[in-house]
Design an enzyme around this catalytic site. Structure first.
Site: not given
Ligand code: COA
Length: 425
Positions: A17, A139, A168, A247-248
């Protein structure tokens, strides 16, 4: 009509998101947003909270309008070549991967700068540098770590998260501002830069009035908090203030006619000082206009609960819309508690494009929230979200200028998704 961000190309590496909120806004302002998704899978939200089998969820469609989708395995050598091409062809890369993902993919800031020194790299992470910088965040983690939860709810109850996605969507909004500011600075420096927003920072920014209150506590009780009037002591940290205005001008949520069976038959009522005498007349308490116990804002502070209970005695005899109809002409600030159903059906919001009906080839028509930022010279037209990989070949050809033979070779390498629906199924 032209759009504010015509000519700006976004490499959209966002998911879920926070990041998609940001790139959707940029798309609404006219940027060409190229969403890079994992072959066969795509943004995880395509399949989350699905209401119709095998059709992109509303979670996905409502955050990814005005974008093109390319599927690309960025861990495949050919996929990396394509990604390098996109980095060179774009103005901004936006990502909200977990900490360290971009580096592990082989695209450090140093490498990206070498490929395209004009590229702005914009990131959302859960936390900035510090003890939690390596944490993945969603979030409600941000709402809790950013101060919103500890200050939301009622003092005697547990911390509460809000339905407004301030972690988010709030971070996405912050990041979008950072990006357009960096684009503006680039017009004079010619250089890209890194733009970072942590969700904790974004939430705290939205909670700054509570950090204000934390410091006020050192100088005596905060008289507008309900517990002051109720004679309860303050602790060391800002308490939860229920529905107090913050607020105030004191305010509270009051019951209206029908509250017994309608959970949204309530109104937010503000006892704004300049209209106090009008409020007294409306609730049939004319004596409060001159009674020294009620006549001044300071005198009222230790009686707010009693005052709002008395006002509620009046609001309970009216529907929330009747209260509005009586108070608005008198400039008494109040607002009905509107349900999502009421908002979805509100003609005025449809007329301004704040609530929009969009057609989707697989799900049919659905409602979404349009661009809340209205610009007279850059009108928003909300176009449907892309199917997974819908524009893969188009982007390879019109952005990267690959010919048909080269595109076929990339397909053969396995770096791209199978086309369209085949991938999602
Ligand atoms: N091709 C190949 N690999 C891909 C890819 C693509 N097009 N797009 C993503 N990936 C891989 C990444 O390289 C990563 O691999 P690695 O861990 O081996 O390096 C993997 O997908 C997962 O990425 P990640 O972003 O860590 O996803 P997740 O599902 O494990 O975690 C979140 C999700 C949201 C918790 C995390 O992305 C995060 O903390 N983001 C920052 C904060 C944020 O925006 N949170 C709110 C989300 S609404």
């Amino acid at each position: 009509m032209s759009k504010a961000l015509d000519g700006v190309r976004i490499l959209d590496f966002t998911h879920v998101q926070s990041g998609p909120t940001c790139t959707q806004l940029l798309g609404w302002f006219g940027a060409d947003v190229i969403k890079v998704e994992r072959p066969g899978v795509g943004d995880i939200t395509r399949g989350q909270l699905r209401d119709i089998p095998k059709v992109d969820s509303l979670y996905f469609t409502m955050l990814n309008h005005n974008k093109r989708s390319i599927t690309l395995d960025t861990k495949n050598p050919k996929g990396k070549d394509v990604l390098e091409g996109l980095i060179k062809a774009c103005d901004v890369l936006v990502e909200n991967f977990g900490p360290g993902v971009l580096d592990r993919m082989g695209f450090s800031w140093t490498k990206i700068q070498a490929l395209n020194p004009r590229l702005i790299v914009a990131s959302i992470k859960g936390f900035g540098p510090g003890p939690y910088e390596d944490c993945k965040v969603y979030e409600n983690v941000a709402q809790c770590a950013g101060g919103a939860a500890s200050t939301t709810g009622f003092e005697e109850g547990p911390p509460v998260v809000t339905g407004a996605q301030i972690g988010d969507s709030g971070s996405g909004l912050h990041l979008a501002l950072g990006i357009v500011t960096a684009l503006f600075q680039r017009t004079s420096t010619g250089r890209g830069q890194r733009v970072s927003v942590s969700m904790q920072d974004g939430v705290l920014n939205l909670c700054r009035v509570k950090l204000r209150d934390q410091q006020r506590m050192a100088h005596g009780p905060m008289k507008e908090y309900p517990q002051f009037g109720e004679g309860k002591p303050f602790g060391e940290a800002v308490p939860r203030a229920g529905n107090a205005s913050g607020g105030g001008q004191p305010g509270w949520i009051l019951k209206c006619k029908g509250y017994e069976h309608d959970h949204n038959a309530y109104i937010y009522f503000i006892t704004q000082a300049p209209v106090w005498t009008k409020i007294c007349d409306v609730i049939d308490k004319p004596e409060w206009k001159t009674d020294p116990n009620f006549a001044t804002p300071e005198a009222r502070l230790d009686k707010l609960t009693f005052i709002f209970d008395t006002i509620e005695g009046w609001t309970k005899t009216k529907t929330k819309f009747e209260v509005m109809a009586i108070c608005n002409p008198l400039d008494i600030p109040c607002g009905p508690i509107l349900s999502m159903k009421e908002l979805a059906e509100e003609p005025a919001l449809r007329a301004t494009g704040t609530v929009v009906e969009v057609d989707h080839p697989e799900r049919g028509a659905y409602l979404t929230v349009g661009n809340p930022i209205k610009m007279s010279d850059s009108k928003t037209e909300v176009t449907r979200s892309p199917l997974l990989g819908e524009h893969t070949d188009e982007i390879l050809s019109d952005v990267l200028k690959y010919d048909a033979k080269e595109i076929a070779a990339i397909h053969d390498s396995g770096a791209l998704a199978p086309p369209l629906r085949q991938a999602a199924e």
